[in-house]
Design a protein around this motif. Structure first.
Motif, PDB file in Angstrom:
ATOM      1  N   PRO A 191       0.832  -1.205   0.000  1.00 44.05           N
ATOM      2  CA  PRO A 191       0.000   0.000   0.000  1.00 44.05           C
ATOM      3  C   PRO A 191       0.870   1.259   0.000  1.00 44.05           C
ATOM      4  O   PRO A 191       2.007   1.245   0.470  1.00 44.05           O
ATOM      5  N   TYR A 192       0.320   2.343  -0.510  1.00 43.47           N
ATOM      6  CA  TYR A 192       1.075   3.562  -0.784  1.00 43.47           C
ATOM      7  C   TYR A 192       1.903   4.048   0.400  1.00 43.47           C
ATOM      8  O   TYR A 192       3.118   4.251   0.270  1.00 43.47           O
ATOM      9  N   ALA A 193       1.285   4.254   1.540  1.00 43.92           N
ATOM     10  CA  ALA A 193       2.008   4.804   2.687  1.00 43.92           C
ATOM     11  C   ALA A 193       3.091   3.850   3.173  1.00 43.92           C
ATOM     12  O   ALA A 193       4.201   4.267   3.527  1.00 43.92           O
ATOM     13  N   GLU A 194       2.795   2.566   3.179  1.00 44.38           N
ATOM     14  CA  GLU A 194       3.778   1.568   3.598  1.00 44.38           C
ATOM     15  C   GLU A 194       4.968   1.546   2.630  1.00 44.38           C
ATOM     16  O   GLU A 194       6.131   1.483   3.060  1.00 44.38           O
ATOM     17  N   ALA A 195       4.678   1.623   1.357  1.00 43.44           N
ATOM     18  CA  ALA A 195       5.747   1.617   0.362  1.00 43.44           C
ATOM     19  C   ALA A 195       6.640   2.840   0.508  1.00 43.44           C
ATOM     20  O   ALA A 195       7.875   2.747   0.392  1.00 43.44           O
ATOM     21  N   ARG A 196       6.043   3.983   0.763  1.00 44.40           N
ATOM     22  CA  ARG A 196       6.851   5.201   0.934  1.00 44.40           C
ATOM     23  C   ARG A 196       7.835   5.041   2.086  1.00 44.40           C
ATOM     24  O   ARG A 196       9.001   5.441   1.986  1.00 44.40           O
ATOM     25  N   ALA A 197       7.377   4.453   3.181  1.00 41.51           N
ATOM     26  CA  ALA A 197       8.257   4.262   4.341  1.00 41.51           C
ATOM     27  C   ALA A 197       9.372   3.275   4.023  1.00 41.51           C
ATOM     28  O   ALA A 197      10.543   3.492   4.361  1.00 41.51           O
ATOM     29  N   ILE A 198       9.025   2.171   3.355  1.00 42.74           N
ATOM     30  CA  ILE A 198      10.034   1.167   2.987  1.00 42.74           C
ATOM     31  C   ILE A 198      11.078   1.790   2.055  1.00 42.74           C
ATOM     32  O   ILE A 198      12.289   1.612   2.238  1.00 42.74           O
ATOM     33  N   GLY A 248       1.970   4.988  -7.487  1.00 43.17           N
ATOM     34  CA  GLY A 248       0.795   5.702  -7.014  1.00 43.17           C
ATOM     35  C   GLY A 248       0.879   7.194  -7.227  1.00 43.17           C
ATOM     36  O   GLY A 248      -0.133   7.895  -7.222  1.00 43.17           O
ATOM     37  N   ASP A 249       2.090   7.704  -7.425  1.00 47.02           N
ATOM     38  CA  ASP A 249       2.295   9.126  -7.712  1.00 47.02           C
ATOM     39  C   ASP A 249       2.202   9.429  -9.193  1.00 47.02           C
ATOM     40  O   ASP A 249       2.072  10.597  -9.582  1.00 47.02           O
ATOM     41  N   THR A 250       2.318   8.410 -10.029  1.00 50.40           N
ATOM     42  CA  THR A 250       2.428   8.660 -11.458  1.00 50.40           C
ATOM     43  C   THR A 250       1.204   8.162 -12.227  1.00 50.40           C
ATOM     44  O   THR A 250       0.401   8.956 -12.699  1.00 50.40           O
ATOM     45  N   ALA A 251       1.022   6.858 -12.336  1.00 49.97           N
ATOM     46  CA  ALA A 251      -0.035   6.375 -13.223  1.00 49.97           C
ATOM     47  C   ALA A 251      -0.773   5.157 -12.699  1.00 49.97           C
ATOM     48  O   ALA A 251      -1.426   4.461 -13.474  1.00 49.97           O
ATOM     49  N   ARG A 254      -3.123   3.427  -5.727  1.00 49.09           N
ATOM     50  CA  ARG A 254      -2.324   3.500  -4.502  1.00 49.09           C
ATOM     51  C   ARG A 254      -2.540   2.293  -3.597  1.00 49.09           C
ATOM     52  O   ARG A 254      -1.993   2.228  -2.504  1.00 49.09           O
ATOM     53  N   ASP A 255      -3.311   1.326  -4.067  1.00 47.45           N
ATOM     54  CA  ASP A 255      -3.558   0.134  -3.260  1.00 47.45           C
ATOM     55  C   ASP A 255      -2.331  -0.771  -3.179  1.00 47.45           C
ATOM     56  O   ASP A 255      -2.067  -1.386  -2.145  1.00 47.45           O
ATOM     57  N   ALA A 256      -1.593  -0.873  -4.273  1.00 44.13           N
ATOM     58  CA  ALA A 256      -0.400  -1.725  -4.337  1.00 44.13           C
ATOM     59  C   ALA A 256       0.546  -1.087  -5.338  1.00 44.13           C
ATOM     60  O   ALA A 256       0.286  -1.130  -6.543  1.00 44.13           O
ATOM     61  N   VAL A 257       1.626  -0.493  -4.843  1.00 43.47           N
ATOM     62  CA  VAL A 257       2.473   0.343  -5.696  1.00 43.47           C
ATOM     63  C   VAL A 257       3.871  -0.254  -5.848  1.00 43.47           C
ATOM     64  O   VAL A 257       4.277  -1.142  -5.095  1.00 43.47           O
ATOM     65  N   VAL A 258       4.607   0.269  -6.823  1.00 41.65           N
ATOM     66  CA  VAL A 258       6.014  -0.068  -7.029  1.00 41.65           C
ATOM     67  C   VAL A 258       6.826   1.211  -6.855  1.00 41.65           C
ATOM     68  O   VAL A 258       6.435   2.271  -7.367  1.00 41.65           O
ATOM     69  N   GLY A 259       7.939   1.122  -6.134  1.00 43.89           N
ATOM     70  CA  GLY A 259       8.745   2.296  -5.836  1.00 43.89           C
ATOM     71  C   GLY A 259       9.866   2.509  -6.841  1.00 43.89           C
ATOM     72  O   GLY A 259      10.400   1.556  -7.414  1.00 43.89           O
TER      73      GLY A 259
END
Length: 275
Positions: A191-198, A248-251, A254-259
C-alpha cells in the motif's frame, strides 16, 4: 549467432514508434532539467535508475539520465547492470551479440569491455537471459538520447554474490569515459504509505553505504546494487538522491504500488547536485 539483440518490450514498456519514443524521452529529460536536477558542473560516475514502463517511472529515470548530459562527447561506454526477471541462472550474463536494438537504432556492445570480462567464472554469454528482459532494454533509449554514439556492456545479473558483481565492476570501472548504470525498482506491491516508508529507508541505506545488504523485497535490483555499493565506497563516490516516487504518484492505483528512485554517485573531484 544473432549479431543484434532485437527489442523485446517496445510497445509495452515504452513507445514502439521511433518518433514517438524520441519525443517522449526528450519530454521526460526536459522536464527533469526544468525541475533543476542538473545543477552539477560535471556528470556522475554512476546512477541507479528504475526500469518500469515510462508512464510509471520514466520521469524518475530521466532525473538520473539528465545528469549524464554534461558527459556527452566524453562518455564513450556504459556498463549497464540489471536484475534477471525472466530466466533464473547463476552469475552475470552477457548477450553474446554485437548490438542491442531499440526503435531509435542499435547500440553497440563494447568489445573491449566484453574482452575485459573474459576469464571471469561468474560471467558468461547467455542470450536467453537477455531475450525478454526489460531491465536493461528500457534504459537504452535514454542512453541513446543523452549520450549518443556510446557503446554498452549489458549484463543481466542472476544469482550472484556481491563480491562477484564487484569484481566485474572493477574490471569495467575505467575513467571519465565510462559510467555505470544500475537498473532497479524499489519495493513492490505494498500500500502507498507503507511503500513510501520502505523506500525511504532503502534510499537511506544506499546513501549511507550501510553494511547490511539491501534485500530483494526492498529492491528487485538488490544483487547489482549490493555489488556496486562497496565499489562506489572504495572509489570515494558521493551519492545524491535526485528522484523518488512510486507508481501511485504517477499512473497507478495506490492500493499496491512499485517504488522508484534515482541516485547519482559523484567522484571526489566533481561538483554534485543536491536533492
Amino acid at each position: 549467432m544473432n549479431l543484434v539483440r532485437p527489442a523485446a518490450v517496445a510497445g509495452t514498456f515504452y513507445p514502439a514508434e521511433a518518433a514517438v519514443l524520441r519525443t517522449e524521452v526528450e519530454r521526460l529529460l526536459a522536464r527533469a532539467e526544468h525541475a533543476g536536477e542538473v545543477a552539477a558542473v560535471s556528470w556522475p560516475k554512476a546512477i541507479i535508475v528504475p526500469h518500469a514502463g515510462y508512464i510509471y517511472s520514466g520521469a524518475v529515470a530521466a532525473s538520473g539520465y539528465a545528469l549524464l548530459a554534461k558527459g556527452r562527447g566524453h562518455i564513450r561506454r556504459v556498463a549497464l547492470l540489471g536484475p534477471a526477471h525472466r530466466v533464473p541462472f547463476r552469475g552475470l550474463a552477457l548477450p553474446g551479440v554485437q548490438a542491442m536494438q531499440t526503435p531509435l537504432g542499435n547500440v553497440a556492445v563494447d568489445p573491449a569491455g566484453v574482452e575485459a570480462l573474459a576469464g571471469l567464472p561468474q560471467v558468461r554469454e547467455m542470450p536467453t537471459a537477455h531475450a525478454q528482459e526489460h531491465a536493461l532494454e528500457v534504459q537504452l533509449p535514454f542512453i541513446q538520447e543523452v549520450l549518443d554514439g556510446v557503446s554498452v556492456i549489458p549484463l543481466v545479473v542472476g544469482d550472484a554474490r556481491p563480491e562477484a558483481v564487484a569484481e566485474v565492476l572493477e574490471k569495467l570501472w575505467g575513467g571519465e569515459e565510462t559510467v555505470i548504470v544500475i537498473s532497479s525498482d524499489l519495493s513492490h506491491y505494498h500500500p502507498y504509505a507503507e511503500a513510501r516508508a520502505i523506500d525511504r529507508h532503502t534510499v537511506q541505506e544506499i546513501l549511507h553505504f550501510e553494511s547490511t545488504p539491501i534485500e530483494h523485497e526492498q529492491a528487485c535490483g538488490a544483487t547489482p546494487i549490493n555489488g556496486f555499493l562497496p565499489v562506489a565506497r572504495k572509489h570515494h563516490l558521493h551519492p545524491r538522491l535526485v528522484g523518488l516516487c512510486n507508481s501511485g504518484d504517477t499512473a497507478g492505483s495506490r492500493d499496491a504500488v512499485v517504488g522508484y528512485a534515482a541516485v547519482a554517485f559523484y567522484g571526489e573531484s566533481r561538483d554534485h547536485a543536491g536533492c
